[in-house]
Design an enzyme around this catalytic site. Structure first.
Site, short mmCIF file in Angstrom:
data_model
loop_
_atom_site.label_atom_id
_atom_site.label_comp_id
_atom_site.label_asym_id
_atom_site.label_seq_id
_atom_site.Cartn_x
_atom_site.Cartn_y
_atom_site.Cartn_z
N ASP A 33 0.80 -1.23 0.00
CA ASP A 33 0.00 0.00 0.00
C ASP A 33 0.83 1.28 0.00
O ASP A 33 0.27 2.37 0.03
CB ASP A 33 -0.97 0.01 1.19
N ASP A 97 0.21 -10.72 6.65
CA ASP A 97 -0.05 -10.02 5.39
C ASP A 97 1.32 -9.66 4.80
O ASP A 97 1.99 -8.74 5.28
CB ASP A 97 -0.87 -8.76 5.67
#
Length: 247
Positions: A33, A97
């Site tokens: 991100d 993640d």
């Protein structure tokens, strides 16, 4: 890499008082991100310094380390050492993640501000190695790694054990737990050629175009036919039999 709040709490708050390393089984997802990791802020955990981060121009600013052995998908049997640099309230128990460019921005999209956006779906990201060619240069090697070493595995499961953080990670993040020495040192697997291993012979220099690969880009490995030279000051290091990297 982000870890679940439950696992983060166990590793950071409990282990300084209980020397036993955390272990278990878990599941993975992927994302990238472009946001500053949680552990880049001070006061997050008992570490020597916050994790290094960079600004929108890729200039440097200013945890827990586990050995994952994958148990499903095309990477089953492979081993990967990761450092937890962030937490996520949207993750479940023992949920890791994994940071990989092109893995999808997820909940927060800092890439739009930094790069004008990245290709791929919000969750899951891109679906082919060729799409990595359109990524900004600093992100291409990581994007290609996903399709080379990681074999585009889709959220594989794994077993994990907490280990000391190798210098290959701390030299990049600048961060190490204050109690890091209490945990067992990581020992690379022997035997399976597809597992990361300590190089014992120089990587092949032939077969490529002789051009110069970028920093952190692939520079060799079985079946590789791209650039085999590294920029001045860097060497082509074997990550495993199939992936060598300029570092």
């Amino acid at each position: 890499m982000r870890s679940s709040t439950i696992l983060q709490t166990c590793l950071v708050a409990v282990l300084p008082f209980a020397v036993q390393a955390a272990s278990g089984s878990g599941k993975s997802t992927r994302y990238w991100d472009c946001c500053k990791p949680s552990c880049a802020w001070s006061g997050k955990a008992s570490v020597n310094r916050p994790v290094l981060a960079c600004d929108s121009n890729n200039n440097p600013l200013s945890d827990t380390n586990v050995n994952l052995t994958f148990t499903s998908g095309p990477v089953s049997g492979k081993t990967l050492v990761v450092q937890s640099t962030s937490t996520g309230g949207d993750l479940g128990s023992n949920h890791f993640d994994l940071n990989m460019p092109g893995g999808g921005v997820g909940l927060f999209d800092g890439c739009k501000r930094e790069f004008g956006g990245l290709p791929g779906a919000q969750y899951g990201g891109i679906s082919s190695r060729s799409e990595c060619d359109s990524f900004p240069a600093p992100l291409k090697p990581g994007c290609q790694w996903r399709f080379d070493w990681f074999k585009n595995a889709d959220n594989p499961e794994f077993t994990f054990k907490q280990v000391q953080c190798p210098s290959e990670l701390t030299s990049r993040t600048g961060c190490k737990r204050n109690d890091d020495s209490q945990f067992p040192a990581f020992t690379p697997p022997s035997g399976g050629g597809s597992n990361p291993s300590t190089p014992t012979t120089p990587p092949p220099s032939g077969g490529g175009s002789g051009c110069t690969a970028a920093m952190y880009a692939q520079c060799g490995g079985s079946g590789f036919s791209g650039c085999t030279n590294c920029p001045s000051g860097l060497t082509c290091k074997a990550i495993n039999d199939y992936y060598h990297q300029c570092a």
